[in-house]
Design a protein around this motif. Structure first.
Motif, mmCIF file in Angstrom:
data_model
loop_
_atom_site.group_PDB
_atom_site.id
_atom_site.type_symbol
_atom_site.label_atom_id
_atom_site.label_comp_id
_atom_site.label_asym_id
_atom_site.label_seq_id
_atom_site.Cartn_x
_atom_site.Cartn_y
_atom_site.Cartn_z
ATOM 1 N N UNK A 1 0.647 -1.176 -0.028
ATOM 2 C CA UNK A 1 -0.219 -0.101 0.048
ATOM 3 C C UNK A 1 0.770 1.244 0.026
ATOM 4 N N UNK A 2 1.828 1.128 0.672
ATOM 5 C CA UNK A 2 2.999 2.360 0.988
ATOM 6 C C UNK A 2 3.527 2.480 -0.253
ATOM 7 N N UNK B 1 3.466 10.443 6.223
ATOM 8 C CA UNK B 1 4.373 11.297 7.168
ATOM 9 C C UNK B 1 4.033 12.927 7.078
ATOM 10 N N UNK C 1 -4.495 4.749 -1.169
ATOM 11 C CA UNK C 1 -3.191 3.584 -1.300
ATOM 12 C C UNK C 1 -2.744 3.430 0.228
ATOM 13 N N UNK C 2 -1.751 4.203 0.674
ATOM 14 C CA UNK C 2 -1.193 4.144 1.950
ATOM 15 C C UNK C 2 -2.089 4.464 3.271
ATOM 16 N N UNK D 1 7.938 1.872 9.981
ATOM 17 C CA UNK D 1 7.366 1.803 8.609
ATOM 18 C C UNK D 1 7.979 2.911 7.600
ATOM 19 N N UNK E 1 3.051 6.060 -7.069
ATOM 20 C CA UNK E 1 2.367 7.353 -7.771
ATOM 21 C C UNK E 1 3.023 8.462 -7.735
ATOM 22 N N UNK F 1 8.112 5.465 4.628
ATOM 23 C CA UNK F 1 7.321 6.267 4.095
ATOM 24 C C UNK F 1 7.704 6.359 2.307
ATOM 25 N N UNK F 2 6.815 6.747 1.811
ATOM 26 C CA UNK F 2 6.748 6.872 0.383
ATOM 27 C C UNK F 2 7.864 7.676 -0.046
ATOM 28 N N UNK F 3 8.193 8.962 0.521
ATOM 29 C CA UNK F 3 9.219 9.464 0.262
ATOM 30 C C UNK F 3 10.719 8.968 0.018
ATOM 31 N N UNK G 1 2.630 1.623 -3.223
ATOM 32 C CA UNK G 1 1.963 1.981 -4.355
ATOM 33 C C UNK G 1 1.977 3.538 -4.298
ATOM 34 N N UNK G 2 1.835 4.243 -3.054
ATOM 35 C CA UNK G 2 1.865 5.731 -2.982
ATOM 36 C C UNK G 2 3.152 6.230 -3.591
#
Lengths: 355, 184
Positions: A262-263, B65, B60-61, A338, A269, A340-342, A265-266
């Motif tokens: 899920x993370x 953050x 999605x997530x 966890x 994007x 993060x997307x960045x 996938x972000x």
């Protein structure tokens, strides 16, 4: 009629177990899994379907109660979190050896040892490579939403009985604790077991039924192993599940399972917004692993980054699958942290796109 | 529309229920929602937070953050999450117990005296509903009718007689929230 509710992953798993017509739940509380047994105790499924819910004296007792129930052809389930699942490994090996169906859910937390109560995916090896002794496999399902927790609980029982094999639902602290909209399936009836292999009393004219994982003669044990291996090949042929996001034009691939997908996938994007052609492949079954899917896409992409909440476990299966056709790197956070997307996007740029 | 919200404060302030009520209300309005608690070794008096996402699209997530909105109800939460608000985003804080004002100048900042208002209503339990009211005044993403429907879902039937009180608290929050810094 289908029913829409807002539920925690753990509660949804418990409700799905009742609705699938399970005969018994045996468990022992441990964070972040305790809502499963709390929900079952509060909902009194014995009044709804006659399902037995019992808090065992330990995780070891619980898995052996499951072994006993499964031997009688009953639909039995146990759940725990990482340290508790370690305790169940002996039982799982025996159940796999005796070829009995059961469902086990692991709401994974960080390890090793007692570790932390925060989410992790560090039990991938344990689930997929066999945490107990002997050449056996669990079917391992990796849900990434509360809805999939419900769907996979149903699927887990179907597969367990289809192959007479234990099925592991690999959840984690995120999926277990988060609340999402979920569509519940209708209550299914509990069924009286009528299986030839079940020890439900000797019928007239039929030989006695034995449930055992003990074969003292090597010749006999090898036959068991060969039969198990043949079964695993069937499972590998028939039961692979995976999902692809934006893979058609992908030049780079992210691979992740469960909550981490899920993370990721972000992150995908974000990468697309930056102009990178990135896809995501999410194994829904960790065993059987989507070997062919990875093998196929390896010809198309310039590199694959697996993102896991562990120090690099699924990455080994991805490397085996692509067999050197493309570069495969790993990015992970562990110990309950966890990603993060960045930072996932950053790792993709450093290790794959720029690397 | 996607609203990514962090709600943080002391354990016992109703932080987790606020997120749940917003999500239930979102479901009533056909939104996609996700709610993720911090579930560390928290206890009454310790810090607690939850992430609530309400969106028209699939989410999605569930873990983030940075946030569109931070609702902070004590000083440690402001210290932790003020910097996590996206530029142009929204910070709402409870004045009671804060030792400093927010420092950001690139976000919208609103303050609310929800604790004081709850004392005046003779019921400090509705504190969190007053805060929700304040939030919905600034970000009217969910209609009042759907919040009430959400409450009907969250609360067991034996507490349904308290729904009008909660509704009153939400309206009170809408009245008393005040702007401190607004971007043009």
């Amino acid at each position: 009629m289908k029913e829409l509710r807002l539920m925690k992953g753990n509660e949804a798993l418990a409700e799905a177990a009742i609705r699938v017509g399970a005969d018994a739940y045996f468990g022992y509380p441990i964070t972040p899994q305790s809502e499963v047994i709390e929900y079952l105790m509060a909902n009194r499924p014995e009044d709804r379907t006659g399902m037995v819910v019992l808090q065992a004296e330990s995780e070891i007792a619980a898995i052996n109660m499951v072994y006993g129930a499964a031997g009688c052809g009953k639909k039995a389930i146990t759940t725990s979190s990482s340290p508790g699942i370690s305790l169940k490994q002996e039982g799982l090996s025996y159940i796999a050896g005796a070829e009995l169906p059961c469902v086990v859910a692991n709401v994974v937390r960080g390890g090793p040892g007692l570790g932390t109560i925060q989410p992790s995916q560090s039990d991938y090896f344990q689930s997929v490579k066999g945490g107990g002794h002997g050449d056996y496999k669990l079917i391992v399902l990796a849900p990434n939403s509360v809805q999939e927790i419900v769907d996979y609980t149903k699927l887990a029982f179907e597969l367990a009985f289809k192959y007479r094999n234990p099925v592991m639902i690999q959840s984690d602290g995120i999926i277990g604790q988060m609340m999402e909209k979920v569509e519940l399936f209708e209550q299914m009836p509990r069924v009286e077991p009528d299986y030839e292999w079940a020890t439900i009393g000797r019928k007239e004219g039929k030989p006695a039924t034995f449930v055992t994982s003990l074969q003292l003669k090597a010749e006999e044990q090898e036959k068991v192993n060969l039969r198990l291996q043949a079964k695993y090949r069937e499972i590998e042929k028939n039961e692979v599940l995976y999902e692809e996001y934006d893979c058609k034009d992908a030049e780079y691939l992210l691979a992740a399972f469960g909550s981490c997908a899920r993370i990721t996938r972000k992150a995908m994007e974000l990468a697309r917004k930056k102009g990178y052609k990135v896809g995501l492949l999410r194994p829904q079954t960790l065993y059987p692993f989507p070997v062919d899917a990875f093998n196929k896409i390896a010809y198309q992409v310039k590199g694959i980054l697996t993102v896991e909440m562990n120090a690099g476990q699924m990455v080994e299966d991805v490397r085996l699958a692509v067999n050197g056709k493309t570069k495969v790197e790993h990015f992970g956070r562990f110990g309950g942290m966890i990603p993060n997307p960045d930072e996932i996007l950053n790792a993709l740029e450093q290790k794959i796109i720029g690397g | 529309m996607t609203e990514e919200i962090i709600i943080a404060g002391f354990g016992g302030q109703g932080v987790l229920s606020m997120g749940q009520i917003l999500c239930y209300s979102g479901v009533m309005q056909n939104k996609e929602v996700s709610w993720m608690p911090s579930y560390g070794p928290e206890m009454r008096g310790g810090t607690a937070n939850c992430t609530a996402i309400i969106s028209d699209e699939a989410i999605s997530s569930p873990v983030l953050n940075t946030y569109d909105t931070a609702i902070v109800l004590n000083q440690p939460s402001m210290d932790k999450f003020e910097d996590a608000v996206k530029p142009g985003g929204l910070l709402i804080y409870e004045r009671n117990g804060m030792t400093r004002k927010p420092r950001r100048t690139d976000i919208n900042i609103y303050a609310i005296d929800a604790y004081e208002a709850s004392v005046k209503m003779n019921n400090t339990k509705v504190f969190n509903m007053i805060v929700i009211g304040g939030f919905l005044k600034i970000r009217p993403i969910i209609e009042m009718d759907n919040v009430v429907k959400g409450l009907q879902k969250v609360l067991p039937e034996r507490y349904h007689h308290l729904i009008p009180l909660n509704e009153e608290a939400i309206r009170k929050g809408m009245e008393i929230i005040t702007v401190e810094h607004k971007l043009n």
